[in-house]
Design a protein around this motif. Sequence first.
Motif, short mmCIF file in Angstrom:
data_model
loop_
_atom_site.label_atom_id
_atom_site.label_comp_id
_atom_site.label_asym_id
_atom_site.label_seq_id
_atom_site.Cartn_x
_atom_site.Cartn_y
_atom_site.Cartn_z
N THR A 203 0.83 -1.21 0.00
CA THR A 203 0.00 0.00 0.00
C THR A 203 0.86 1.26 0.00
N ARG A 207 1.18 4.12 -2.80
CA ARG A 207 0.97 5.53 -2.44
C ARG A 207 2.11 6.40 -3.02
N GLU A 250 -8.59 -4.65 -0.62
CA GLU A 250 -9.91 -4.06 -0.35
C GLU A 250 -10.57 -4.71 0.84
N TYR A 253 -8.96 -3.61 4.17
CA TYR A 253 -9.32 -2.21 4.40
C TYR A 253 -10.74 -2.11 4.97
N GLU A 258 -12.25 0.83 7.25
CA GLU A 258 -11.61 1.95 6.55
C GLU A 258 -10.45 2.57 7.34
N PRO A 260 -7.09 4.05 7.80
CA PRO A 260 -6.26 4.73 6.80
C PRO A 260 -4.95 4.01 6.46
N THR A 263 -5.46 1.80 3.31
CA THR A 263 -6.19 2.33 2.16
C THR A 263 -5.64 1.77 0.85
N SER A 265 -5.18 1.43 -3.35
CA SER A 265 -4.88 2.45 -4.36
C SER A 265 -5.73 2.24 -5.60
N ARG A 487 -2.71 7.78 8.35
CA ARG A 487 -2.06 6.50 8.06
C ARG A 487 -0.65 6.47 8.65
#
Length: 518
Positions: A203, A207, A250, A253, A258, A260, A263, A265, A487
């Motif tokens: 992740t 990012r 997903e 997450y 949710e 952070p 999260t 991409s 995050r």
Amino acid sequence: MTSRNFSIETIGIVGTGAMGRGIAQIAALAGLTVRLYDTNPAAIGAARDYLAETFAKLTAKGKLDQARSRAALANVSGAQVVGDLADCDLVVEAIVEKLDVKQALFRELETVVSGRCVLASNTSSLSITAIAAGCTNPSRVAGYHFFNPVPLMKVVEVIDGLRSDPAVGDALMELARRMGHTPVRAKDMPGFIVNHAGRGMNTEGLRVAGEGVASFADIDRIMREQAGFRLGPFELLDLTALDVSHPVMESIYHQFYEEPRFTPSPITGTRLAGGLIGRKTGEGFYRYEDGKQQVPAEAPAPTELPHSVWVSKRYPEAHQAVVQLIAKAGVKLDEGATPAADSLIVVTPFGHDATTAAVDEALDATRVVAIDALFPLAAAQRRTLMTTPATSRTARETAHALFAADGVPVTVIRDSTGFVAQRVVATIVNIGCDIAQKQIATPDDIDLAVTLGLGYPRGPLALGDALGSKTILTILRNIFSVLGDPRYRPSPWLARRAQLGLSLTQRDAADTQTETQQ
């Protein structure tokens, strides 16, 4: 279900795909009786043929003697109906990752097997507690998560659901050792240990790419050659394939409501939709020709060195390391309190971007270049530089020439809080610390699971100790101060141990003393 003093001798395996076959292989070689069941009868025969071929190949290579090969294959038989699993001490399911399908299977198995039979799921992403919720006796259900390919990946996660009898997990731990694998114990939380800890690399790599800091290939080069990982995030995603890894990202997450830190991409979502899945389809973040990864070549380093160089003293150890490289290259060191008008300006931020470092010290941003000093610069296999949006081409190219003068390759990236390696490694360490903080697993099991399951050079906690927990804490706090993104908030496990000077692998002293007294 609180007394389970029996050995597991007969194992049923439901699902004869890659995972089911792999579990069958190590079980049969360990001398267990194996029953294979699949809703597709032809798949059972195909699985047994695969095992016969595998054992024959191992024998031909001298890795397995003939007698043991024959015995292992003789241990494996097919189950035509679920009822043929009635005499099993353990049934492991390795079927589709759908909760309702797994629950239905376990309900059916409960009507067939004895009361002493353990039911285990090889799920990688579903809750063991939720799977067991459909059972009359959830105490017999636990997670038994192997990794593909099972015979080569020598680690297995044993997961206790909320209602799992601890003795069930104990029996699975012992069985794993008998089959030649290293077991680690985890609570029932999304991603367990390995898939949870693995969020840091993927992740955060995504990012960095999503911010336009560097190309996929450059990020991979930095993580391999500077940070010492076997694979960079995009090589790893190509290997696992986006049709597998994106849904897992997903799922974790959303299962953490949710959070952070996890999260996903849009990069992977878009590429999955476009069919750029990875190595198995010939194209992912890289193209593959005849199975060989095609990597864009790096441009040669510039050769024109700077006239003189001024180095920030904000971080004394980093300052000294950079000064040594300047001396080695034979370039004049500007030792003034402020940079001379014609000097290249080098800063060594930890967590901050080059822009923030320049502004904090009131430096001329057109001449500022930052170098990542988290890993030893003198012994580096690669060095990373970054520029501010105002850095001139001359400053960028002379800095590149300077730090590549001894033949070490240099990657120049756009401005980024924490460069590439700093922020990815700090995220890996921070998530590992949070797994420990939440008591999902012991520090030892966290590091063991990650090194064996992900192939990292060190587990996240040992990695944080090696680089310095205070340094990792500084990186995270500085990234957070610039971006304000939660995050990057430090885990309490990291912050407290860094402040107290304790190892990240150390549990609370009172807990350790209590265990010793027991």
